[in-house]
Design an enzyme around this catalytic site. Structure first.
Site, mmCIF file in Angstrom:
data_model
loop_
_atom_site.group_PDB
_atom_site.id
_atom_site.type_symbol
_atom_site.label_atom_id
_atom_site.label_comp_id
_atom_site.label_asym_id
_atom_site.label_seq_id
_atom_site.Cartn_x
_atom_site.Cartn_y
_atom_site.Cartn_z
ATOM 1 N N TYR A 47 0.846 -1.204 0.000
ATOM 2 C CA TYR A 47 0.000 0.000 0.000
ATOM 3 C C TYR A 47 0.880 1.252 0.000
ATOM 4 C CZ TYR A 47 -4.182 -2.761 1.320
ATOM 5 O OH TYR A 47 -5.230 -3.638 1.370
ATOM 6 N N GLY A 194 -19.126 2.051 -1.838
ATOM 7 C CA GLY A 194 -19.970 1.521 -2.914
ATOM 8 C C GLY A 194 -20.800 2.535 -3.661
HETATM 9 N N1 LIG Z 1 -7.858 -7.546 1.312
HETATM 10 C C1 LIG Z 1 -8.010 -6.861 0.211
HETATM 11 O O1 LIG Z 1 -7.907 -7.376 -0.897
HETATM 12 C C2 LIG Z 1 -8.354 -5.390 0.294
HETATM 13 C C3 LIG Z 1 -8.774 -4.708 -0.861
HETATM 14 C C4 LIG Z 1 -9.106 -3.365 -0.741
HETATM 15 C C5 LIG Z 1 -9.003 -2.718 0.485
HETATM 16 N N2 LIG Z 1 -8.573 -3.406 1.578
HETATM 17 C C6 LIG Z 1 -8.491 -2.752 2.922
HETATM 18 O O2 LIG Z 1 -9.766 -2.207 3.228
HETATM 19 C C7 LIG Z 1 -9.647 -0.832 3.529
HETATM 20 C C8 LIG Z 1 -10.911 -0.105 3.096
HETATM 21 O O3 LIG Z 1 -11.148 -0.346 1.709
HETATM 22 P P1 LIG Z 1 -11.324 0.825 0.645
HETATM 23 O O4 LIG Z 1 -10.386 1.939 0.940
HETATM 24 O O5 LIG Z 1 -11.284 0.194 -0.707
HETATM 25 O O6 LIG Z 1 -12.824 1.274 0.833
HETATM 26 P P2 LIG Z 1 -13.686 2.087 1.894
HETATM 27 O O7 LIG Z 1 -13.009 2.219 3.187
HETATM 28 O O8 LIG Z 1 -15.036 1.499 1.826
HETATM 29 O O9 LIG Z 1 -13.807 3.545 1.209
HETATM 30 C C9 LIG Z 1 -12.737 4.402 1.101
HETATM 31 C C10 LIG Z 1 -13.140 5.551 0.204
HETATM 32 O O10 LIG Z 1 -14.233 6.252 0.781
HETATM 33 C C11 LIG Z 1 -13.863 7.623 1.041
HETATM 34 N N3 LIG Z 1 -14.360 7.932 2.379
HETATM 35 C C12 LIG Z 1 -13.995 7.334 3.546
HETATM 36 N N4 LIG Z 1 -14.718 7.847 4.563
HETATM 37 C C13 LIG Z 1 -15.548 8.771 4.026
HETATM 38 C C14 LIG Z 1 -16.528 9.645 4.563
HETATM 39 N N5 LIG Z 1 -16.817 9.651 5.879
HETATM 40 N N6 LIG Z 1 -17.187 10.462 3.719
HETATM 41 C C15 LIG Z 1 -16.920 10.477 2.393
HETATM 42 N N7 LIG Z 1 -16.006 9.674 1.808
HETATM 43 C C16 LIG Z 1 -15.311 8.832 2.635
HETATM 44 C C17 LIG Z 1 -12.370 7.680 0.937
HETATM 45 O O11 LIG Z 1 -11.947 8.880 0.354
HETATM 46 P P3 LIG Z 1 -11.295 10.082 1.217
HETATM 47 O O12 LIG Z 1 -9.852 9.740 1.399
HETATM 48 O O13 LIG Z 1 -11.556 11.241 0.352
HETATM 49 O O14 LIG Z 1 -12.027 10.139 2.521
HETATM 50 C C18 LIG Z 1 -12.056 6.545 -0.024
HETATM 51 O O15 LIG Z 1 -12.144 6.984 -1.357
HETATM 52 C C19 LIG Z 1 -8.371 -0.389 2.813
HETATM 53 O O16 LIG Z 1 -7.806 0.760 3.387
HETATM 54 C C20 LIG Z 1 -7.492 -1.594 2.985
HETATM 55 O O17 LIG Z 1 -6.886 -1.552 4.270
HETATM 56 C C21 LIG Z 1 -8.268 -4.736 1.513
#
Ligand SMILES: NC(=O)c1ccc[n+]([C@@H]2O[C@H](COP(=O)([O-])OP(=O)(O)OC[C@H]3O[C@@H](n4cnc5c(N)ncnc54)[C@H](OP(=O)(O)O)[C@@H]3O)[C@@H](O)[C@H]2O)c1
Length: 259
Positions: A47, A194
């Site tokens: 990452y 989503g």
């Molecule tokens: N195991 C795997 O294969 C895998 C794959 C993907 C991710 N992950 C892990 O899962 C974590 C979360 O996944 P993700 O980052 O894909 O998705 P997520 O946490 O569902 O969403 C993150 C996105 O939402 C925005 N966001 C977050 N909080 C917000 C809020 N309160 N209001 C408006 N926008 C908001 C963020 O942008 P801003 O920065 O603008 O807030 C970012 O673009 C990752 O950090 C990683 O550690 C694991």
């Protein structure tokens, strides 16, 4: 905030995903997360700067913090990202995490498999041996199906499954229930990012909350073994995400979102 026993740590059910950390703000975001009670951080050496930022912001680590990392995707540029690292590469990935996080042992390592249909036994056995040697304290699996979780459990204890799941991506419902029965945490990734949904937006507007908060609250209410790891590079979004832990959706709202 309610808690869950993850390995040898009792963690708050809203953790933090480090994948989207911005090098310019990451240290401040991580420190603010700890101030707000976040004690479970999800990261990976692949990452970008996440592990460096975690070390800078949080080490020496307070004993209540649990840093979960993941290994598994091969990283030879000519082969792309999604192939399984071999045993030597897995060991090197573990060593990279130890070095960059500046720890003697890793709290929790998820084996992230590239293909959720094949056997993970050979790869999981490599990590199980490192667990036996004390280099890793707890193991999880990621991007898996129930059969792969069962296979891993024949090799070593599994404390969490980390898969893609959200209010509008619910293929893992049976796996969540299986994990709950076994006392295994289910850690959904990308659960708040989503597609926009009229039902989510309407509940958010009526509550004066954001749709991201409603999505996160729904996820946590789905099952007590679910641990959120919302990711953000922005402190206001982090604060909103932690605050979502206090949102209790009504039975009617839950029905609206899931029917
Ligand atoms: N195991 C795997 O294969 C895998 C794959 C993907 C991710 N992950 C892990 O899962 C974590 C979360 O996944 P993700 O980052 O894909 O998705 P997520 O946490 O569902 O969403 C993150 C996105 O939402 C925005 N966001 C977050 N909080 C917000 C809020 N309160 N209001 C408006 N926008 C908001 C963020 O942008 P801003 O920065 O603008 O807030 C970012 O673009 C990752 O950090 C990683 O550690 C694991």
């Amino acid at each position: 905030m309610t808690t869950w026993k993850l390995g040898d740590h009792t963690v708050n059910r809203i953790g933090f995903g480090a994948m989207r950390l911005d090098p310019a703000t990451g240290v401040a975001v991580l420190r603010r997360a700890v101030e707000l009670g976040v004690d479970h951080f999800d990261t990976a050496q692949f990452y970008g700067a996440a592990n460096e930022l975690i070390r800078t912001a949080l080490s020496p680590y307070r004993s209540e913090l649990l840093i979960a990392t993941k290994v598994g995707p091969g990283t030879a540029p000519e082969r792309g990202f999604y192939y399984a690292a071999n045993a030597t590469e897995l060991r090197a990935q573990v060593d990279d995490n130890l070095r960059v996080l500046a720890v003697d042992s890793l709290d929790l390592v998820n084996l992230r498999v590239p293909d959720n249909s094949g056997s993970l036994a050979d790869h999981f056995a490599v990590l199980a041996a490192l667990r036996d040697a004390g280099v890793i304290r707890h193991l999880g699996v990621s991007n898996v199906r129930a059969e792969q979780l069962e296979e891993a459990l024949t090799i070593a204890p599994v404390v969490c499954v980390q898969n893609y799941y959200s209010v509008d991506e619910r293929a893992d419902d049976p796996l969540i229930d299986l994990c709950a029965e076994r006392g295994i945490a289910y850690v959904p990734f990308s659960s708040i990012v989503g597609a926009s949904s009229a039902a989510v937006d309407a509940i958010a507007e009526a509550r004066g909350a954001s749709s991201h908060q409603v999505r996160l609250a729904w996820t946590l209410q789905r099952s007590p073994n679910i641990l959120g790891i919302p990711g953000t590079g922005k402190i206001p979004h982090l604060e909103q995400n932690v605050a979502a832990g206090a949102i209790q959706l009504t039975p009617e709202e839950l029905t609206t979102l899931t029917d």
